[in-house]
Scaffold this active site. Structure first.
Site, PDB file in Angstrom:
ATOM      1  N   HIS A  55       0.864  -1.208   0.000  1.00 24.73           N
ATOM      2  CA  HIS A  55       0.000   0.000   0.000  1.00 24.73           C
ATOM      3  C   HIS A  55       0.889   1.243   0.000  1.00 24.73           C
ATOM      4  O   HIS A  55       1.496   1.590   1.019  1.00 24.73           O
ATOM      5  CB  HIS A  55      -0.914  -0.012   1.236  1.00 24.73           C
ATOM      6  CG  HIS A  55      -1.942   1.074   1.235  1.00 24.73           C
ATOM      7  ND1 HIS A  55      -3.297   0.841   1.401  1.00 24.73           N
ATOM      8  CD2 HIS A  55      -1.833   2.423   1.088  1.00 24.73           C
ATOM      9  CE1 HIS A  55      -3.962   1.985   1.357  1.00 24.73           C
ATOM     10  NE2 HIS A  55      -3.089   2.966   1.175  1.00 24.73           N
ATOM     11  N   HIS A  57       1.293   5.292  -2.108  1.00 26.12           N
ATOM     12  CA  HIS A  57       0.727   6.264  -3.062  1.00 26.12           C
ATOM     13  C   HIS A  57       1.859   6.871  -3.875  1.00 26.12           C
ATOM     14  O   HIS A  57       2.432   7.888  -3.495  1.00 26.12           O
ATOM     15  CB  HIS A  57      -0.048   7.347  -2.313  1.00 26.12           C
ATOM     16  CG  HIS A  57      -1.274   6.835  -1.632  1.00 26.12           C
ATOM     17  ND1 HIS A  57      -2.530   6.933  -2.184  1.00 26.12           N
ATOM     18  CD2 HIS A  57      -1.429   6.168  -0.457  1.00 26.12           C
ATOM     19  CE1 HIS A  57      -3.416   6.368  -1.367  1.00 26.12           C
ATOM     20  NE2 HIS A  57      -2.775   5.888  -0.308  1.00 26.12           N
ATOM     21  N   GLN A 152      -9.575   9.208  -4.768  1.00 30.68           N
ATOM     22  CA  GLN A 152      -9.183   9.918  -3.542  1.00 30.68           C
ATOM     23  C   GLN A 152     -10.268  10.879  -3.056  1.00 30.68           C
ATOM     24  O   GLN A 152     -10.508  11.015  -1.863  1.00 30.68           O
ATOM     25  CB  GLN A 152      -7.882  10.696  -3.779  1.00 30.68           C
ATOM     26  CG  GLN A 152      -7.449  11.595  -2.637  1.00 30.68           C
ATOM     27  CD  GLN A 152      -7.013  10.816  -1.405  1.00 30.68           C
ATOM     28  OE1 GLN A 152      -5.942  10.223  -1.387  1.00 30.68           O
ATOM     29  NE2 GLN A 152      -7.850  10.790  -0.371  1.00 30.68           N
ATOM     30  N   HIS A 210      -9.637   1.749   0.830  1.00 26.84           N
ATOM     31  CA  HIS A 210      -9.333   2.542   2.029  1.00 26.84           C
ATOM     32  C   HIS A 210     -10.617   2.492   2.856  1.00 26.84           C
ATOM     33  O   HIS A 210     -11.599   3.139   2.504  1.00 26.84           O
ATOM     34  CB  HIS A 210      -9.019   3.993   1.664  1.00 26.84           C
ATOM     35  CG  HIS A 210      -7.651   4.213   1.116  1.00 26.84           C
ATOM     36  ND1 HIS A 210      -7.244   3.704  -0.083  1.00 26.84           N
ATOM     37  CD2 HIS A 210      -6.584   4.910   1.625  1.00 26.84           C
ATOM     38  CE1 HIS A 210      -5.975   4.073  -0.298  1.00 26.84           C
ATOM     39  NE2 HIS A 210      -5.560   4.802   0.720  1.00 26.84           N
ATOM     40  N   GLU A 213     -10.936   4.523   7.615  1.00 27.44           N
ATOM     41  CA  GLU A 213      -9.701   5.145   8.112  1.00 27.44           C
ATOM     42  C   GLU A 213     -10.096   6.339   8.990  1.00 27.44           C
ATOM     43  O   GLU A 213      -9.905   7.500   8.645  1.00 27.44           O
ATOM     44  CB  GLU A 213      -8.799   5.589   6.956  1.00 27.44           C
ATOM     45  CG  GLU A 213      -7.400   6.005   7.430  1.00 27.44           C
ATOM     46  CD  GLU A 213      -6.473   6.420   6.296  1.00 27.44           C
ATOM     47  OE1 GLU A 213      -6.917   6.458   5.141  1.00 27.44           O
ATOM     48  OE2 GLU A 213      -5.297   6.725   6.585  1.00 27.44           O
ATOM     49  N   ASP A 309       2.553   3.267   2.902  1.00 29.65           N
ATOM     50  CA  ASP A 309       1.481   4.223   2.607  1.00 29.65           C
ATOM     51  C   ASP A 309       1.988   5.527   1.980  1.00 29.65           C
ATOM     52  O   ASP A 309       1.628   5.845   0.857  1.00 29.65           O
ATOM     53  CB  ASP A 309       0.650   4.529   3.867  1.00 29.65           C
ATOM     54  CG  ASP A 309      -0.746   5.058   3.543  1.00 29.65           C
ATOM     55  OD1 ASP A 309      -1.081   5.174   2.353  1.00 29.65           O
ATOM     56  OD2 ASP A 309      -1.504   5.328   4.488  1.00 29.65           O
ATOM     57  N   TRP A 315      -0.181  13.964   3.484  1.00 30.72           N
ATOM     58  CA  TRP A 315      -0.727  13.176   4.588  1.00 30.72           C
ATOM     59  C   TRP A 315       0.326  12.896   5.657  1.00 30.72           C
ATOM     60  O   TRP A 315       0.013  12.704   6.815  1.00 30.72           O
ATOM     61  CB  TRP A 315      -1.276  11.841   4.065  1.00 30.72           C
ATOM     62  CG  TRP A 315      -2.571  11.991   3.346  1.00 30.72           C
ATOM     63  CD1 TRP A 315      -3.820  11.749   3.852  1.00 30.72           C
ATOM     64  CD2 TRP A 315      -2.773  12.431   1.998  1.00 30.72           C
ATOM     65  NE1 TRP A 315      -4.766  12.020   2.901  1.00 30.72           N
ATOM     66  CE2 TRP A 315      -4.166  12.437   1.763  1.00 30.72           C
ATOM     67  CE3 TRP A 315      -1.918  12.829   0.972  1.00 30.72           C
ATOM     68  CZ2 TRP A 315      -4.726  12.824   0.544  1.00 30.72           C
ATOM     69  CZ3 TRP A 315      -2.470  13.212  -0.241  1.00 30.72           C
ATOM     70  CH2 TRP A 315      -3.849  13.219  -0.446  1.00 30.72           C
TER      71      TRP A 315
HETATM   72 ZN   LIG Z   1      -3.517   5.016   1.423  1.00 32.13          ZN
END
Ligand SMILES: [Zn+2]
Length: 415
Positions: A55, A57, A152, A210, A213, A309, A315
């Site tokens: 996982h 991005h 997203q 996702h 979360e 991630d 983020w």
């Molecule tokens: Zn993610």
């Protein structure tokens, strides 16, 4: 040409110390194997299949420092999602490739050979997806990349999001993504979960959502996702990422659900560093740390893997592609360090990730499989984890991707 790697300590294999490789595949594994033209001494070091980062991005990596926006704000998940469109409008195919390549290099140079990347497709131009589809092909010699069509900004929160996901699947994405907890009402989150499963079945794609979360224990899209894949017999091809809220669920609910996860064979991915940073922001004390029930999943035989991630994105400002760092943080947060648990802790960044990616048939150190493996700078699993050792070498198809020296000192410490 036949090659023999000898004097190895092979992870999860108590007897074999040698491997013979021919035409990129493992042809023998054992001890006292026949002589080969080329023989490579692994000096008693620990050998295991390559790290899997299930996982990541890749369209976000390094956007925080390289695209020079106003920074990551206060560092909550929902604020970062709101900030992202400003970053997104500056992306080009070239910029995505340039930054993604940095992230891939971070990972591959530290022993990763399999990456599942979520690519934002709430972009009618599909800038990032086009870049990643090309990179997936161009970098096959280094790394296997799986692409998730990830909305997203939502399938419904973003107008036309669901259709963009469908288009991305037609363009070649490998898996259907989603973000039900970000949809504007529970009903739309549920609708998106139905869409995800329908699209996966229609196009024969994997699923990676996702999912929940958030610290909100009432966010229960996981329950619906699991029910749908259970009924379709699709759980082993499906993954729920994050599932932070499940860490806040009460036991009577959680144990009922874990029985159902066992039945469906749904996979889980936890991102321990990312969620420890992002979650618990509305808590005072005690403060939750964002982790799903990793320990209980392992004890129940539910497949769970760890992932990076983010690397330097809106983020999460940290991250460097080092899966050993993820493992180390994860085993602290999940409290899994008993002698029994430590024996298989590496599964969390190897075999378990491979199961999430559905690549287990071609993955692992067994006869007939591709000769992909890494060499760690220790001989025991426990010492390797305790010292957070480096990957000394990564071998792919029987050839070195890289090989590094152990640390040398100009002046060493004398006691
Ligand atoms: Zn993610």
């Amino acid at each position: 040409m036949k090659k023999k790697f000898f004097n190895a300590k092979i992870y999860r294999n108590d007897t074999a110390t040698e491997m013979i490789v021919e035409d990129g595949k493992i042809t023998h594994i054992g001890t006292n194997l026949p002589k080969c033209e080329e023989e490579i001494d692994l000096e008693g070091k620990l050998v295991m299949p390559p790290y899997v980062d299930p996982h990541l991005h890749l369209d976000y990596v390094y956007t925080l420092s390289e695209l020079g926006q106003e920074g990551a704000g206060s560092g909550t998940l929902f604020e970062a999602i709101e900030l992202w469109p400003k970053f997104k409008e500056t992306l080009t195919v070239e910029s995505v490739k340039r930054l993604a390549l940095k992230g891939i290099k971070d990972e591959v140079s530290q022993g990763v050979q399999h990456i599942r990347t979520h690519i934002d497709v709430t972009d009618p131009n599909f800038t990032a997806l086009k870049a990643m589809l090309e990179m997936k092909e161009d970098l096959k010699h280094l790394v296997d990349i799986q692409i998730v069509a990830f909305p997203q900004e939502g399938m419904y929160m973003f107008k036309g999001g669901r259709d963009l996901v469908e288009e991305a699947l037609k363009m070649g994405a490998d898996a259907v993504g989603g973000i039900p907890h970000y949809e504007p009402a529970r009903e739309f989150g549920e609708k998106s979960v139905h869409d995800i499963v329908e699209l996966a079945l229609k196009y024969d794609k994997l699923i990676d959502v996702h999912c929940d979360e958030t610290d909100d224990p009432h966010s229960r899209f996981l329950e619906l996702l699991n029910a749908l894949v259970l009924m379709e017999g699709y759980g082993s091809r499906s993954t729920a990422s994050h599932t932070c809220s499940f860490g806040s669920a009460d036991d009577s609910y959680a144990f009922r659900m874990m029985d159902l996860f066992k039945k469906s064979k749904l996979n889980f991915i936890s991102c321990p560093t990312e969620n420890a940073y992002l979650q618990g922001r509305q808590d005072t004390y005690p403060k939750r740390r964002g982790l799903t029930r990793v320990k209980e999943f392992l004890e129940s035989g539910i497949n769970v893997a760890f992932a990076q991630d983010s690397i330097n994105d809106p983020w999460y400002p940290m991250g460097n592609g080092n899966m050993m760092n993820i493992l180390d943080n994860g085993i602290h947060l999940a409290q899994i360090m008993s002698p029994e648990e430590v024996k298989t802790n590496f599964d969390l960044i190897t075999y378990n990730g491979a199961r999430c990616l559905n690549i287990q048939d071609g993955y692992g150190l067994e006869v007939g499989k591709r000769a992909n493996f890494i060499v760690l700078n220790e001989s025991s699993v426990y010492e390797a984890i305790r010292k957070r050792v480096d990957v000394l070498a990564s071998v792919r198809g029987g050839e070195y991707l890289f090989k590094r020296k152990e640390t040398e000192y100009d002046i060493s410490l004398e006691l």
